[in-house]
Design a protein around this motif. Sequence first.
Motif, PDB file in Angstrom:
ATOM      1  N   VAL A 129      16.632  37.676  11.726  1.00 53.12           N
ATOM      2  CA  VAL A 129      17.644  38.316  10.886  1.00 53.12           C
ATOM      3  C   VAL A 129      17.189  39.709  10.453  1.00 53.12           C
ATOM      4  O   VAL A 129      15.983  39.993  10.370  1.00 53.12           O
ATOM      5  CB  VAL A 129      17.955  37.451   9.650  1.00 53.12           C
ATOM      6  CG1 VAL A 129      18.495  36.102  10.088  1.00 53.12           C
ATOM      7  CG2 VAL A 129      16.726  37.261   8.788  1.00 53.12           C
ATOM      8  N   PRO A 130      18.155  40.594  10.167  1.00 53.49           N
ATOM      9  CA  PRO A 130      17.811  41.956   9.725  1.00 53.49           C
ATOM     10  C   PRO A 130      17.099  41.945   8.372  1.00 53.49           C
ATOM     11  O   PRO A 130      17.267  41.030   7.561  1.00 53.49           O
ATOM     12  CB  PRO A 130      19.177  42.645   9.621  1.00 53.49           C
ATOM     13  CG  PRO A 130      20.117  41.788  10.406  1.00 53.49           C
ATOM     14  CD  PRO A 130      19.594  40.394  10.306  1.00 53.49           C
ATOM     15  N   LYS A 168       6.284  32.424   6.577  1.00 49.73           N
ATOM     16  CA  LYS A 168       5.784  31.219   7.241  1.00 49.73           C
ATOM     17  C   LYS A 168       6.056  29.942   6.447  1.00 49.73           C
ATOM     18  O   LYS A 168       5.522  28.879   6.765  1.00 49.73           O
ATOM     19  CB  LYS A 168       4.290  31.345   7.539  1.00 49.73           C
ATOM     20  CG  LYS A 168       3.955  32.498   8.480  1.00 49.73           C
ATOM     21  CD  LYS A 168       2.468  32.545   8.787  1.00 49.73           C
ATOM     22  CE  LYS A 168       2.161  33.697   9.731  1.00 49.73           C
ATOM     23  NZ  LYS A 168       0.712  33.786  10.051  1.00 49.73           N
ATOM     24  N   LYS A 169       6.892  30.025   5.412  1.00 48.59           N
ATOM     25  CA  LYS A 169       7.294  28.847   4.657  1.00 48.59           C
ATOM     26  C   LYS A 169       8.702  28.441   5.073  1.00 48.59           C
ATOM     27  O   LYS A 169       9.569  29.289   5.282  1.00 48.59           O
ATOM     28  CB  LYS A 169       7.241  29.130   3.159  1.00 48.59           C
ATOM     29  CG  LYS A 169       5.836  29.387   2.637  1.00 48.59           C
ATOM     30  CD  LYS A 169       5.855  29.646   1.135  1.00 48.59           C
ATOM     31  CE  LYS A 169       4.449  29.900   0.610  1.00 48.59           C
ATOM     32  NZ  LYS A 169       4.450  30.187  -0.855  1.00 48.59           N
ATOM     33  N   LEU A 170       8.904  27.144   5.172  1.00 48.41           N
ATOM     34  CA  LEU A 170      10.172  26.608   5.665  1.00 48.41           C
ATOM     35  C   LEU A 170      10.923  25.925   4.536  1.00 48.41           C
ATOM     36  O   LEU A 170      10.359  25.103   3.807  1.00 48.41           O
ATOM     37  CB  LEU A 170       9.889  25.630   6.804  1.00 48.41           C
ATOM     38  CG  LEU A 170      11.047  24.970   7.543  1.00 48.41           C
ATOM     39  CD1 LEU A 170      10.642  24.694   8.983  1.00 48.41           C
ATOM     40  CD2 LEU A 170      11.448  23.659   6.867  1.00 48.41           C
ATOM     41  N   ARG A 171      12.203  26.272   4.389  1.00 48.13           N
ATOM     42  CA  ARG A 171      13.067  25.622   3.411  1.00 48.13           C
ATOM     43  C   ARG A 171      14.351  25.196   4.112  1.00 48.13           C
ATOM     44  O   ARG A 171      14.911  25.961   4.896  1.00 48.13           O
ATOM     45  CB  ARG A 171      13.385  26.559   2.244  1.00 48.13           C
ATOM     46  CG  ARG A 171      12.173  26.942   1.410  1.00 48.13           C
ATOM     47  CD  ARG A 171      12.544  27.945   0.333  1.00 48.13           C
ATOM     48  NE  ARG A 171      11.426  28.241  -0.550  1.00 48.13           N
ATOM     49  CZ  ARG A 171      10.498  29.158  -0.297  1.00 48.13           C
ATOM     50  NH1 ARG A 171      10.557  29.851   0.835  1.00 48.13           N
ATOM     51  NH2 ARG A 171       9.520  29.375  -1.153  1.00 48.13           N
ATOM     52  N   VAL A 230      14.079  36.734   4.164  1.00 47.68           N
ATOM     53  CA  VAL A 230      14.264  35.780   5.256  1.00 47.68           C
ATOM     54  C   VAL A 230      13.823  36.413   6.574  1.00 47.68           C
ATOM     55  O   VAL A 230      14.280  37.497   6.939  1.00 47.68           O
ATOM     56  CB  VAL A 230      15.739  35.334   5.346  1.00 47.68           C
ATOM     57  CG1 VAL A 230      15.932  34.376   6.516  1.00 47.68           C
ATOM     58  CG2 VAL A 230      16.174  34.687   4.039  1.00 47.68           C
ATOM     59  N   ASP A 231      12.927  35.714   7.271  1.00 47.73           N
ATOM     60  CA  ASP A 231      12.478  36.189   8.583  1.00 47.73           C
ATOM     61  C   ASP A 231      13.348  35.642   9.713  1.00 47.73           C
ATOM     62  O   ASP A 231      13.658  36.344  10.671  1.00 47.73           O
ATOM     63  CB  ASP A 231      11.020  35.780   8.820  1.00 47.73           C
ATOM     64  CG  ASP A 231      10.084  36.396   7.792  1.00 47.73           C
ATOM     65  OD1 ASP A 231      10.270  37.586   7.468  1.00 47.73           O
ATOM     66  OD2 ASP A 231       9.191  35.683   7.303  1.00 47.73           O
ATOM     67  N   SER A 232      13.726  34.371   9.608  1.00 44.42           N
ATOM     68  CA  SER A 232      14.551  33.760  10.647  1.00 44.42           C
ATOM     69  C   SER A 232      15.336  32.593  10.064  1.00 44.42           C
ATOM     70  O   SER A 232      14.986  32.041   9.011  1.00 44.42           O
ATOM     71  CB  SER A 232      13.700  33.295  11.834  1.00 44.42           C
ATOM     72  OG  SER A 232      12.689  32.401  11.408  1.00 44.42           O
ATOM     73  N   ILE A 233      16.405  32.232  10.769  1.00 46.41           N
ATOM     74  CA  ILE A 233      17.288  31.143  10.357  1.00 46.41           C
ATOM     75  C   ILE A 233      17.466  30.192  11.535  1.00 46.41           C
ATOM     76  O   ILE A 233      17.674  30.630  12.675  1.00 46.41           O
ATOM     77  CB  ILE A 233      18.663  31.681   9.909  1.00 46.41           C
ATOM     78  CG1 ILE A 233      18.521  32.508   8.628  1.00 46.41           C
ATOM     79  CG2 ILE A 233      19.657  30.543   9.690  1.00 46.41           C
ATOM     80  CD1 ILE A 233      19.813  33.192   8.201  1.00 46.41           C
ATOM     81  N   GLU A 273      22.701  21.565   9.068  1.00 46.14           N
ATOM     82  CA  GLU A 273      21.386  21.785   8.477  1.00 46.14           C
ATOM     83  C   GLU A 273      21.006  23.249   8.665  1.00 46.14           C
ATOM     84  O   GLU A 273      21.013  23.757   9.783  1.00 46.14           O
ATOM     85  CB  GLU A 273      20.338  20.888   9.126  1.00 46.14           C
ATOM     86  CG  GLU A 273      20.488  19.420   8.787  1.00 46.14           C
ATOM     87  CD  GLU A 273      19.398  18.571   9.424  1.00 46.14           C
ATOM     88  OE1 GLU A 273      18.468  19.160  10.034  1.00 46.14           O
ATOM     89  OE2 GLU A 273      19.476  17.346   9.317  1.00 46.14           O
ATOM     90  N   CYS A 274      20.682  23.903   7.563  1.00 42.92           N
ATOM     91  CA  CYS A 274      20.289  25.310   7.590  1.00 42.92           C
ATOM     92  C   CYS A 274      18.830  25.415   7.163  1.00 42.92           C
ATOM     93  O   CYS A 274      18.451  24.907   6.101  1.00 42.92           O
ATOM     94  CB  CYS A 274      21.158  26.133   6.645  1.00 42.92           C
ATOM     95  SG  CYS A 274      22.930  26.013   6.968  1.00 42.92           S
ATOM     96  N   THR A 275      18.037  26.056   7.974  1.00 37.02           N
ATOM     97  CA  THR A 275      16.619  26.230   7.683  1.00 37.02           C
ATOM     98  C   THR A 275      16.300  27.717   7.659  1.00 37.02           C
ATOM     99  O   THR A 275      16.655  28.445   8.596  1.00 37.02           O
ATOM    100  CB  THR A 275      15.749  25.533   8.742  1.00 37.02           C
ATOM    101  OG1 THR A 275      16.091  24.144   8.795  1.00 37.02           O
ATOM    102  CG2 THR A 275      14.275  25.674   8.416  1.00 37.02           C
ATOM    103  N   VAL A 276      15.659  28.166   6.586  1.00 30.12           N
ATOM    104  CA  VAL A 276      15.203  29.555   6.523  1.00 30.12           C
ATOM    105  C   VAL A 276      13.680  29.563   6.532  1.00 30.12           C
ATOM    106  O   VAL A 276      13.031  28.700   5.933  1.00 30.12           O
ATOM    107  CB  VAL A 276      15.743  30.288   5.275  1.00 30.12           C
ATOM    108  CG1 VAL A 276      17.261  30.341   5.312  1.00 30.12           C
ATOM    109  CG2 VAL A 276      15.268  29.633   3.995  1.00 30.12           C
ATOM    110  N   ILE A 277      13.134  30.532   7.236  1.00 31.05           N
ATOM    111  CA  ILE A 277      11.685  30.716   7.282  1.00 31.05           C
ATOM    112  C   ILE A 277      11.360  32.049   6.634  1.00 31.05           C
ATOM    113  O   ILE A 277      11.908  33.094   7.018  1.00 31.05           O
ATOM    114  CB  ILE A 277      11.162  30.659   8.722  1.00 31.05           C
ATOM    115  CG1 ILE A 277      11.437  29.269   9.319  1.00 31.05           C
ATOM    116  CG2 ILE A 277       9.675  30.975   8.775  1.00 31.05           C
ATOM    117  CD1 ILE A 277      10.989  29.115  10.744  1.00 31.05           C
ATOM    118  N   SER A 278      10.497  31.993   5.627  1.00 30.40           N
ATOM    119  CA  SER A 278      10.111  33.180   4.877  1.00 30.40           C
ATOM    120  C   SER A 278       8.612  33.130   4.628  1.00 30.40           C
ATOM    121  O   SER A 278       8.109  32.163   4.041  1.00 30.40           O
ATOM    122  CB  SER A 278      10.868  33.230   3.547  1.00 30.40           C
ATOM    123  OG  SER A 278      10.445  34.323   2.765  1.00 30.40           O
TER     124      SER A 278
END
Length: 211
Positions: free
Chosen positions: A161-162, A122-125, A142-145, A115-120
């Motif tokens: 993430v960079p 403050k929204k989660l996908r 992308v702010d974090s994974i 399961e891969c979750t990206v936060i952008s």
Amino acid sequence: MVKYFSIFILYILSFFSMHAQTRDSIAGEYYLQGVMETASGFQLLPDSSFQFFYSYGAVDRYGSGKWSLQNGHVILNSKKKPESDFTLVKTRSTKNPNVTIKINHPNSNILGHFECTVISDKKLRQLQTNPGGIAVFPLQKVDSIYLLFQFCPDRYSSFAVPDNKNYFEFKLEPSIAEVFFEEFILSLTDSGLSGGHPLLQGGGYRYVKNN
């Protein structure tokens, strides 16, 4: 004086002998009872080390560490859990109109179970990897994974993430299958041990000693 000293020495030797016998008598293999389709247990060794195993379907987990005896309880401790079970091995900016996450592992049978979750903003996908270990998201900053191996649902790993990157490649570390213990307490019973389980919810589990 010599007489009392001799009695004292005999008492000390007797105390340590009883302690060793207690530790040796507790050492052995203890198997989980009453949980369907699950094989799990502990092996307590006389040198105060222990081994843990857990098997359910295609999932095999293991652990090890040191055990001690305190007031009728066996206490388990192991080395410190690593901060992450994944390593970010490659990241770059591409011209592709998406965000790609790829998981690398030599066992291709597990690549579709992440399961891969990206936060952008403050929204989660969230997406699951395809059989090739790839998850493709719409293009976004992308702010974090967050990554989760579905066979080890107790172990999330997170990454900041960079900036301005849209391709991320990760390696799954062997530590993902290892179970770590910190002051994990089991009670001694007439038939073995009782208490919780490091991977199962609730308590009151029974571990019967294999005599």
